[in-house]
Design an enzyme around this catalytic site. Structure first.
Site, PDB file in Angstrom:
ATOM      1  N   CYS A 105       1.278  -0.924  -0.078  1.00 39.91           N
ATOM      2  CA  CYS A 105       0.217  -0.365  -0.087  1.00 39.91           C
ATOM      3  C   CYS A 105       1.284   1.252  -0.244  1.00 39.91           C
ATOM      4  O   CYS A 105       1.529   1.074   0.794  1.00 39.91           O
ATOM      5  CB  CYS A 105      -1.153  -0.330   1.434  1.00 39.91           C
ATOM      6  SG  CYS A 105      -2.173   1.401   0.802  1.00 39.91           S
ATOM      7  N   LEU A 106       0.731   2.403  -0.780  1.00 39.18           N
ATOM      8  CA  LEU A 106       1.042   3.129  -0.666  1.00 39.18           C
ATOM      9  C   LEU A 106       0.786   3.888   0.720  1.00 39.18           C
ATOM     10  O   LEU A 106       2.256   4.916   1.154  1.00 39.18           O
ATOM     11  CB  LEU A 106       1.102   4.325  -2.128  1.00 39.18           C
ATOM     12  CG  LEU A 106       1.078   3.658  -3.782  1.00 39.18           C
ATOM     13  CD1 LEU A 106       0.202   4.680  -4.437  1.00 39.18           C
ATOM     14  CD2 LEU A 106       2.886   3.834  -3.614  1.00 39.18           C
ATOM     15  N   GLU A 148      -8.491  -1.213  -3.142  1.00 37.28           N
ATOM     16  CA  GLU A 148      -8.702   0.619  -2.547  1.00 37.28           C
ATOM     17  C   GLU A 148     -10.759   0.274  -2.206  1.00 37.28           C
ATOM     18  O   GLU A 148     -10.605   1.827  -1.743  1.00 37.28           O
ATOM     19  CB  GLU A 148      -9.255   1.002  -4.342  1.00 37.28           C
ATOM     20  CG  GLU A 148      -7.789   0.648  -4.739  1.00 37.28           C
ATOM     21  CD  GLU A 148      -6.590   0.973  -4.316  1.00 37.28           C
ATOM     22  OE1 GLU A 148      -6.483   2.495  -3.091  1.00 37.28           O
ATOM     23  OE2 GLU A 148      -5.328   1.218  -4.263  1.00 37.28           O
ATOM     24  N   HIS A 151     -10.430   0.839   1.298  1.00 41.70           N
ATOM     25  CA  HIS A 151      -9.990   2.314   1.749  1.00 41.70           C
ATOM     26  C   HIS A 151     -10.516   3.327   1.946  1.00 41.70           C
ATOM     27  O   HIS A 151     -10.733   4.491   3.043  1.00 41.70           O
ATOM     28  CB  HIS A 151      -8.787   3.553   1.030  1.00 41.70           C
ATOM     29  CG  HIS A 151      -7.291   2.352   0.895  1.00 41.70           C
ATOM     30  ND1 HIS A 151      -6.956   2.758   1.739  1.00 41.70           N
ATOM     31  CD2 HIS A 151      -6.253   1.813  -0.102  1.00 41.70           C
ATOM     32  CE1 HIS A 151      -5.510   2.707   2.160  1.00 41.70           C
ATOM     33  NE2 HIS A 151      -5.280   1.655   0.212  1.00 41.70           N
TER      34      HIS A 151
END
Length: 195
Positions: A105-106, A148, A151
Site C-alpha cells: 500500500c502506498l 482500494e 480504503h
C-alpha cells in the site's frame, strides 16, 4: 499536480468516506491529480483518503501487473487495458474461494503481506460523467478494486492480517507514522516531529 500520500496512522485512513454529491466542484481535477500521484509513486490504485480526502472515490490502473510472467495471456490483456475511476462505489457481492496474494500500500511503504480475498466481485459505481454502472470483475483486477474499496470503508490491508502478524508489524507501522521509512514519493506523516 502530485499530492502527498497520507501515511499509516492518519485518522482519515480509518474513516468511512463520504458520498460525493453531484455538484462536487473540480472532481475531474481531483481525479487527474490522483492519477498523477499514483503514477508518480508507481502504484496500481489510489483512494481519496490516501491523499487526505474522506471521499468515496478511488482509481485503478492495473497495467503494471500485465508484465508479470505468471499471468495467463487472457488475464494479461485485461490487466493491460484496465484504467478506471470509481465514484460512490459499493461492492454488492464477493464470491468464490479466498486466495492469498502479496499486497502492499502506498500509505504503508515497505510492508508487503499475503491477504486472503475472494476472486469475484460485483460492484456498483458512478463514472466521471456520473452515470451508474454495475459490473463484475475477477482475479487481480477484482483484488485491486477490493483493496482500494477497503480504503473508502476505512479499512487497511493490515487490518486483514492475523493478530500475530499485526503484533510482529506493530513497531514498523509505528515507525511509518513517525516518518521513519524510505519512500521515493511525497508523503505526509501524522506523527512526524517538526513537519
Amino acid at each position: 499536480m502530485i499530492l502527498p500520500i497520507v501515511a499509516y496512522g492518519d485518522p482519515v485512513l480509518k474513516q468511512k468516506a463520504k458520498m460525493i454529491p453531484a455538484e462536487y466542484p473540480d472532481l475531474e481535477v481531483l481525479i487527474d491529480n490522483m492519477f498523477e500521484t499514483m503514477y508518480g509513486a508507481s502504484g496500481v490504485g489510489l483512494a481519496a483518503p490516501q491523499v487526505g480526502k474522506s471521499l468515496r472515490i478511488f482509481i485503478v490502473d492495473t497495467a503494471p501487473f500485465s508484465s508479470d510472467e505468471d499471468i495467463e495471456d487472457e488475464e494479461r490483456k485485461d490487466l493491460e487495458n484496465f484504467k478506471k475511476a470509481f465514484i460512490n462505489a459499493e461492492i454488492i457481492e464477493e464470491k468464490g474461494d479466498e486466495w492469498p496474494f502479496g499486497e502492499g500500500c502506498l500509505s504503508i511503504p515497505g510492508i508487503n503481506e499475503d491477504v486472503f480475498r475472494q476472486p469475484d466481485i460485483t460492484i456498483r459505481y458512478e463514472d466521471l460523467d456520473r452515470k451508474e454502472h454495475t459490473e463484475t470483475y475477477t482475479g487481480l483486477i477484482a483484488r485491486v478494486i477490493q483493496h482500494e474499496y477497503d480504503h473508502i470503508e476505512g479499512v487497511l490491508f493490515t487490518d486483514k492480517l492475523s493478530s500475530l502478524k499485526k503484533r510482529i508489524l506493530k513497531g514498523k507501522l509505528k515507525g511509518i507514522s513517525k516518518g521513519k521509512v524510505d519512500a521515493d514519493y511525497r508523503m505526509r506523516f501524522p506523527e512526524k516531529k517538526g513537519r
